[in-house]
Scaffold this motif. Structure first.
Motif, PDB file in Angstrom:
ATOM      1  N   THR A  67       0.962  -1.223   0.150  1.00 17.78           N
ATOM      2  CA  THR A  67       0.087   0.141   0.131  1.00 17.78           C
ATOM      3  C   THR A  67       0.921   1.170   0.053  1.00 17.78           C
ATOM      4  O   THR A  67       0.552   2.300  -0.774  1.00 17.78           O
ATOM      5  CB  THR A  67      -1.107   0.155   1.235  1.00 17.78           C
ATOM      6  N   ARG A  71       1.285   4.172  -2.899  1.00 23.00           N
ATOM      7  CA  ARG A  71       1.065   5.809  -2.625  1.00 23.00           C
ATOM      8  C   ARG A  71       2.300   6.310  -3.138  1.00 23.00           C
ATOM      9  O   ARG A  71       2.209   7.558  -3.645  1.00 23.00           O
ATOM     10  CB  ARG A  71       1.149   5.981  -1.009  1.00 23.00           C
ATOM     11  N   ALA A  74       1.922   6.751  -6.850  1.00 23.22           N
ATOM     12  CA  ALA A  74       0.877   7.654  -7.151  1.00 23.22           C
ATOM     13  C   ALA A  74       1.448   9.047  -7.279  1.00 23.22           C
ATOM     14  O   ALA A  74       1.133   9.755  -7.995  1.00 23.22           O
ATOM     15  CB  ALA A  74      -0.320   7.354  -6.557  1.00 23.22           C
ATOM     16  N   GLU A  75       2.221   9.253  -6.007  1.00 21.21           N
ATOM     17  CA  GLU A  75       2.778  10.547  -5.945  1.00 21.21           C
ATOM     18  C   GLU A  75       3.831  10.903  -7.119  1.00 21.21           C
ATOM     19  O   GLU A  75       3.807  12.052  -7.646  1.00 21.21           O
ATOM     20  CB  GLU A  75       3.705  10.891  -4.585  1.00 21.21           C
ATOM     21  N   ASN A  98      -4.163   5.186 -12.308  1.00 15.27           N
ATOM     22  CA  ASN A  98      -5.518   4.845 -12.000  1.00 15.27           C
ATOM     23  C   ASN A  98      -5.676   3.461 -11.533  1.00 15.27           C
ATOM     24  O   ASN A  98      -6.633   3.103 -10.915  1.00 15.27           O
ATOM     25  CB  ASN A  98      -6.540   5.787 -12.419  1.00 15.27           C
ATOM     26  N   ILE A 101      -4.419   1.785  -8.521  1.00 17.90           N
ATOM     27  CA  ILE A 101      -5.258   2.114  -7.608  1.00 17.90           C
ATOM     28  C   ILE A 101      -6.472   1.518  -7.412  1.00 17.90           C
ATOM     29  O   ILE A 101      -6.840   0.862  -6.275  1.00 17.90           O
ATOM     30  CB  ILE A 101      -5.455   3.671  -7.633  1.00 17.90           C
ATOM     31  N   ASN A 115      -5.880   4.584   1.638  1.00 14.75           N
ATOM     32  CA  ASN A 115      -6.038   6.022   1.779  1.00 14.75           C
ATOM     33  C   ASN A 115      -5.974   6.587   0.321  1.00 14.75           C
ATOM     34  O   ASN A 115      -5.390   7.844   0.473  1.00 14.75           O
ATOM     35  CB  ASN A 115      -5.350   6.660   2.884  1.00 14.75           C
ATOM     36  N   LEU A 116      -6.124   5.999  -0.709  1.00 19.06           N
ATOM     37  CA  LEU A 116      -5.765   6.685  -1.960  1.00 19.06           C
ATOM     38  C   LEU A 116      -7.186   6.390  -2.822  1.00 19.06           C
ATOM     39  O   LEU A 116      -7.661   5.450  -2.946  1.00 19.06           O
ATOM     40  CB  LEU A 116      -4.615   6.127  -2.676  1.00 19.06           C
TER      41      LEU A 116
END
Length: 132
Positions: A67, A71, A74-75, A98, A101, A115-116
């Protein structure tokens, strides 16, 4: 071994005397980094600074839980999209992350909560256009 602190002498004076005598004997002359500034004085240290420093100095690495790795990815994807040369590139980068995710939300990944949410591609594209 050093002598015991004499009765009635304040600790600070006794310690200062021990340091001064050791300096006079040259016991600090061959310390690594002598005469050089302390590394990292200009950096803000967080509460885990010493762990990060130890990992770096030992050349260690630890894999992130899935996870947290997502994250981080994604950043990075958002940074890459904001620096893209074309709108198509922005959309491609964000579509890829995406997809990952959505899969992670659907399947669930081990580790701390994700949390994404998938990025709003149109909103990011609009920001990208404003920057161009």
């Amino acid at each position: 071994m050093t002598e015991r602190k004499p009765i009635g002498m304040p600790f600070e004076s006794w310690i200062d005397k021990q340091i001064r005598e050791a300096e006079e004997r040259g016991e600090f002359d061959d310390l690594p980094g002598k005469g050089k500034p302390l590394p990292g004085l200009d950096k803000h240290l967080d509460e885990m600074w010493w762990i990060k420093q130890k990992i770096e100095s030992e050349g260690l690495s630890m894999p992130l839980p899935p996870t947290l790795a997502l994250r981080k990815e994604a950043e990075q994807a958002l940074r890459e999209a904001r620096g893209a040369r074309t709108e198509a590139e922005v959309r491609r980068v964000l579509d890829e992350v995406n997809h990952k995710i959505r899969e992670a939300i659907r399947k669930g990944l081990p580790g701390p909560p994700l949390n994404l949410m998938p990025f709003d591609i149109d909103a990011v594209v609009a920001e990208w256009r404003d920057e161009q």
